[in-house]
Design a protein around this motif. Structure first.
Motif, PDB file in Angstrom:
ATOM      1  N   TYR A  26       1.404   5.658   5.778  1.00  0.00           N
ATOM      2  CA  TYR A  26       1.045   4.300   5.358  1.00  0.00           C
ATOM      3  C   TYR A  26      -0.433   4.148   5.036  1.00  0.00           C
ATOM      4  N   ARG A  32       4.157   0.413   2.596  1.00  0.00           N
ATOM      5  CA  ARG A  32       4.176   1.617   3.418  1.00  0.00           C
ATOM      6  C   ARG A  32       5.169   2.624   2.838  1.00  0.00           C
ATOM      7  N   TYR A  85      -0.276   9.041   0.251  1.00  0.00           N
ATOM      8  CA  TYR A  85      -0.253   8.657   1.660  1.00  0.00           C
ATOM      9  C   TYR A  85      -0.828   9.736   2.571  1.00  0.00           C
TER      10      TYR A  85
END
Length: 309
Positions: free
Chosen positions: A252, A151, A247
């Protein structure tokens, strides 16, 4: 270990690119897959598969630009699902039913994004249970493990204002690994954990394959699992092309650029083709819009052509 690991993590954040690349040299390169010109793929996972139109659909679109090739794809991907849920629950996903619905050429397994870190044993259990179902129904099916990525923020930030959950996480990591999540950087450690978990799952699945193939009662041979190292290529991209944001705004899930890079790694693995330049142009010629610029696509294609070792 408790005194060494945090220092290692700090050092990891400033390591050179050459060391970063070597960090993901976890196994020899996979052999080229032997697939028919027209092949069917079932993707089992969650939102890391279906986000931004689906990495499965973009991969199929890429493959289908090759004259004479056709990839068809079906998915079982409820949001947030873990492999163990796919193996045990017969709900809207109907995962087991879909596995048994036909002889798939490929079945892709993708774990919930933090299970490789938080619940690796459950990940291994779930993946092996699904693979056993595949062996019993269609042992010739090629199993692909879809290695995801770390993440974009620390684990604590990911829980927002949920202070009890943050405290629980801090206690777990402190007691288990000697890490203080409130101050220690650990994104590369997280990435190592994800890569290591998928490598371990491959090892356990390959043991199932060895056992199956050693049984003289089985007339067909099952193939070993293969890993699509998407997460490792994300790390390489972040090191070499940091201006490309892989992203989504939640930091994430994948952005369109992250989806494109991931699909490129699937395409490379499934077709065995090392030259990836021009895929964006071919997609656009078929009126397929990856939702990224031609310039970014060219940079991502160049990244995906590189070797991790």
């Amino acid at each position: 270990m408790k005194s060494f690991l945090p220092l290692f993590l700090v050092f990891s954040l400033v390591m050179s690119e050459s060391i970063l690349r070597a960090q993901f040299k976890d196994s020899p390169p996979d052999e080229t897959l032997s697939l028919p010109k027209h092949f069917d793929a079932l993707f089992i996972g969650n939102s890391f598969t279906f986000f931004h139109g689906g990495v499965n659909h973009l991969t199929a679109a890429m493959v289908n630009t090759i004259p004479g090739r056709k990839m068809s794809t079906v998915s079982a991907c409820p949001g947030g699902y873990a492999l163990l849920q796919h193996a045990e629950l017969e709900d809207a996903a109907k995962t087991v039913e879909k596995i048994k619905s036909k002889k798939w050429d490929i079945i892709v397994l993708q774990e919930q994004s933090i299970f490789p870190i938080m619940n690796r044993n459950l990940m291994i259990d779930g993946g092996c249970r699904i693979h056993q179902i595949i062996l019993e129904h269609s042992p010739e099916t090629q199993v692909i493990l879809y290695e995801t990525w770390a993440r974009g923020f620390g684990m604590l930030e990911g829980f927002g204002q949920d202070e009890p959950k943050k405290e629980k996480m801090k206690k777990y990591y402190q007691e288990t690994f000697g890490l203080d999540l409130s101050r220690e950087p650990y994104s590369l450690w997280l990435k190592d954990g994800i890569s290591g978990a998928y490598a371990q799952l491959k090892t356990e699945i390959d043991k199932q394959v060895d056992k199956y193939n050693a049984d003289p009662a089985n007339k067909t041979k099952a193939p070993y699992a293969k890993i699509v190292h998407a997460g490792s290529y994300w790390e390489l991209c972040k090191a070499k092309e940091p201006e490309i944001n892989l992203y989504h705004t939640d930091n994430y899930h994948q952005s369109p650029a992250g989806n494109y890079l991931t699909a490129l790694i699937f395409y490379k693995t499934l077709t065995g083709k090392e030259k990836l330049t021009g895929i964006y142009k071919r997609l656009k010629s078929k009126r397929i819009n990856p939702k990224i610029s031609a310039a970014d696509a060219a940079k991502l294609e160049k990244i995906a052509q590189e070797k991790l070792d």
